[in-house]
Design a protein around this motif. Structure first.
Motif, PDB file in Angstrom:
ATOM      1  N   GLU A  47       0.849  -1.205   0.000  1.00  0.00           N
ATOM      2  CA  GLU A  47       0.000   0.000   0.000  1.00  0.00           C
ATOM      3  C   GLU A  47       0.880   1.248   0.000  1.00  0.00           C
ATOM      4  OE1 GLU A  47      -3.325   0.595  -0.031  1.00  0.00           O
ATOM      5  OE2 GLU A  47      -3.687  -1.529  -0.330  1.00  0.00           O
ATOM      6  N   ARG A  48       0.539   2.192  -0.817  1.00  0.00           N
ATOM      7  CA  ARG A  48       1.278   3.452  -0.864  1.00  0.00           C
ATOM      8  C   ARG A  48       0.537   4.551  -0.108  1.00  0.00           C
ATOM      9  NH1 ARG A  48       5.767   1.307  -1.804  1.00  0.00           N
ATOM     10  NH2 ARG A  48       6.223   0.641  -3.893  1.00  0.00           N
ATOM     11  N   GLN A  49      -0.783   4.446  -0.040  1.00  0.00           N
ATOM     12  CA  GLN A  49      -1.604   5.449   0.632  1.00  0.00           C
ATOM     13  C   GLN A  49      -1.792   5.062   2.096  1.00  0.00           C
ATOM     14  OE1 GLN A  49      -1.847   8.245  -0.876  1.00  0.00           O
ATOM     15  NE2 GLN A  49      -3.928   8.385  -1.603  1.00  0.00           N
ATOM     16  N   PRO A  50      -1.670   6.016   3.001  1.00  0.00           N
ATOM     17  CA  PRO A  50      -1.982   5.724   4.397  1.00  0.00           C
ATOM     18  C   PRO A  50      -3.460   5.380   4.544  1.00  0.00           C
ATOM     19  CG  PRO A  50      -0.930   7.880   4.170  1.00  0.00           C
ATOM     20  CD  PRO A  50      -1.232   7.382   2.799  1.00  0.00           C
ATOM     21  N   MET A  51      -3.756   4.419   5.380  1.00  0.00           N
ATOM     22  CA  MET A  51      -5.137   4.041   5.636  1.00  0.00           C
ATOM     23  C   MET A  51      -5.677   4.708   6.901  1.00  0.00           C
ATOM     24  SD  MET A  51      -5.649   2.424   2.971  1.00  0.00           S
ATOM     25  CE  MET A  51      -7.315   1.909   3.232  1.00  0.00           C
ATOM     26  N   ILE A  52      -4.781   5.084   7.816  1.00  0.00           N
ATOM     27  CA  ILE A  52      -5.180   5.752   9.055  1.00  0.00           C
ATOM     28  C   ILE A  52      -4.215   6.898   9.327  1.00  0.00           C
ATOM     29  CG2 ILE A  52      -5.527   5.522  11.544  1.00  0.00           C
ATOM     30  CD1 ILE A  52      -5.954   2.499  11.067  1.00  0.00           C
ATOM     31  N   TRP A  53      -4.760   8.070   9.564  1.00  0.00           N
ATOM     32  CA  TRP A  53      -3.968   9.199  10.051  1.00  0.00           C
ATOM     33  C   TRP A  53      -4.353   9.427  11.492  1.00  0.00           C
ATOM     34  CZ3 TRP A  53      -3.545  13.943   6.296  1.00  0.00           C
ATOM     35  CH2 TRP A  53      -2.676  13.617   5.257  1.00  0.00           C
ATOM     36  N   ARG A  54      -3.368   9.685  12.321  1.00  0.00           N
ATOM     37  CA  ARG A  54      -3.618   9.901  13.742  1.00  0.00           C
ATOM     38  C   ARG A  54      -3.167  11.303  14.128  1.00  0.00           C
ATOM     39  NH1 ARG A  54      -3.132   5.496  18.280  1.00  0.00           N
ATOM     40  NH2 ARG A  54      -3.730   6.809  20.012  1.00  0.00           N
ATOM     41  N   TYR A  55      -4.038  11.984  14.844  1.00  0.00           N
ATOM     42  CA  TYR A  55      -3.749  13.298  15.417  1.00  0.00           C
ATOM     43  C   TYR A  55      -3.942  13.167  16.917  1.00  0.00           C
ATOM     44  CZ  TYR A  55      -3.995  15.283  10.733  1.00  0.00           C
ATOM     45  OH  TYR A  55      -3.778  15.570   9.410  1.00  0.00           O
ATOM     46  N   GLY A  56      -2.849  13.040  17.657  1.00  0.00           N
ATOM     47  CA  GLY A  56      -2.966  12.811  19.092  1.00  0.00           C
ATOM     48  C   GLY A  56      -3.699  11.507  19.330  1.00  0.00           C
ATOM     49  N   GLU A  57      -4.838  11.567  19.988  1.00  0.00           N
ATOM     50  CA  GLU A  57      -5.624  10.382  20.311  1.00  0.00           C
ATOM     51  C   GLU A  57      -6.699  10.068  19.265  1.00  0.00           C
ATOM     52  OE1 GLU A  57      -4.869   8.513  23.007  1.00  0.00           O
ATOM     53  OE2 GLU A  57      -3.202   9.907  23.275  1.00  0.00           O
ATOM     54  N   ILE A  58      -6.845  10.919  18.269  1.00  0.00           N
ATOM     55  CA  ILE A  58      -7.903  10.768  17.268  1.00  0.00           C
ATOM     56  C   ILE A  58      -7.360  10.064  16.027  1.00  0.00           C
ATOM     57  CG2 ILE A  58      -9.609  11.974  15.843  1.00  0.00           C
ATOM     58  CD1 ILE A  58     -10.114  12.596  18.706  1.00  0.00           C
ATOM     59  N   GLU A  59      -8.082   9.047  15.553  1.00  0.00           N
ATOM     60  CA  GLU A  59      -7.716   8.344  14.328  1.00  0.00           C
ATOM     61  C   GLU A  59      -8.741   8.635  13.239  1.00  0.00           C
ATOM     62  OE1 GLU A  59      -7.472   4.159  15.133  1.00  0.00           O
ATOM     63  OE2 GLU A  59      -5.795   4.413  16.526  1.00  0.00           O
ATOM     64  N   TYR A  60      -8.244   8.948  12.041  1.00  0.00           N
ATOM     65  CA  TYR A  60      -9.076   9.136  10.851  1.00  0.00           C
ATOM     66  C   TYR A  60      -8.794   7.970   9.920  1.00  0.00           C
ATOM     67  CZ  TYR A  60      -9.998  13.840  12.521  1.00  0.00           C
ATOM     68  OH  TYR A  60     -10.416  14.908  13.279  1.00  0.00           O
ATOM     69  N   HIS A  61      -9.802   7.140   9.656  1.00  0.00           N
ATOM     70  CA  HIS A  61      -9.664   5.942   8.822  1.00  0.00           C
ATOM     71  C   HIS A  61     -10.164   6.243   7.412  1.00  0.00           C
ATOM     72  CE1 HIS A  61      -9.011   2.940  12.176  1.00  0.00           C
ATOM     73  NE2 HIS A  61      -9.262   4.076  12.814  1.00  0.00           N
ATOM     74  N   PHE A  62      -9.322   5.943   6.419  1.00  0.00           N
ATOM     75  CA  PHE A  62      -9.653   6.185   5.016  1.00  0.00           C
ATOM     76  C   PHE A  62     -10.137   4.893   4.373  1.00  0.00           C
ATOM     77  CE2 PHE A  62      -6.698   9.453   6.215  1.00  0.00           C
ATOM     78  CZ  PHE A  62      -7.217  10.592   5.637  1.00  0.00           C
ATOM     79  N   GLY A  63     -11.194   5.001   3.573  1.00  0.00           N
ATOM     80  CA  GLY A  63     -11.749   3.854   2.856  1.00  0.00           C
ATOM     81  C   GLY A  63     -11.155   3.726   1.470  1.00  0.00           C
ATOM     82  N   PRO A  64     -11.634   2.756   0.692  1.00  0.00           N
ATOM     83  CA  PRO A  64     -11.130   2.529  -0.663  1.00  0.00           C
ATOM     84  C   PRO A  64     -11.276   3.742  -1.576  1.00  0.00           C
ATOM     85  CG  PRO A  64     -12.522   0.708   0.039  1.00  0.00           C
ATOM     86  CD  PRO A  64     -12.638   1.769   1.085  1.00  0.00           C
ATOM     87  N   SER A  65     -12.242   4.593  -1.298  1.00  0.00           N
ATOM     88  CA  SER A  65     -12.440   5.785  -2.125  1.00  0.00           C
ATOM     89  C   SER A  65     -11.415   6.875  -1.813  1.00  0.00           C
ATOM     90  CB  SER A  65     -13.841   6.354  -1.895  1.00  0.00           C
ATOM     91  OG  SER A  65     -13.938   6.900  -0.579  1.00  0.00           O
ATOM     92  N   GLY A  66     -10.615   6.664  -0.759  1.00  0.00           N
ATOM     93  CA  GLY A  66      -9.637   7.677  -0.362  1.00  0.00           C
ATOM     94  C   GLY A  66     -10.229   8.743   0.530  1.00  0.00           C
TER      95      GLY A  66
END
Length: 90
Positions: A47-66
């Motif tokens: 995988e080249r694209q990150p699937m999860i970005w984390r900011y402190g305690e918060i996680e942002y999960h990315f789906g197949p659509s980006g």
């Protein structure tokens, strides 16, 4: 110690950002809103694209659509808490 909303310390800016505002955003849009993530995860070496970005305690999960489909955190005891969920991609 009482549990506080994790985005209070996760976003270092003058404006407080509601984490659910990130739902449906692309990597670029989330970066423009919050800046560089404190950490990121990918699902595999291929995988080249990150699937999860984390900011402190918060996680942002990315789906197949980006786009962000889940905003997630845990309290101090490790209990999960969904801050935002987008059921439909697109």
């Amino acid at each position: 110690m009482p549990w506080k909303e994790p985005w209070c310390s996760a976003v270092e800016s003058e404006a407080v950002v509601d984490p659910s505002e990130g739902l449906g955003m692309t990597l670029k849009e989330l970066h423009e809103l919050l800046g560089e993530p404190t950490d990121f995860m990918i699902s595999s070496r291929s995988e080249r694209q990150p699937m999860i970005w984390r900011y402190g305690e918060i996680e942002y999960h990315f789906g197949p659509s980006g786009r962000v489909w889940l905003v997630y955190t845990e309290d101090d005891d490790g209990n999960p808490r969904v801050l935002g969920l987008r059921l439909a991609e697109g």
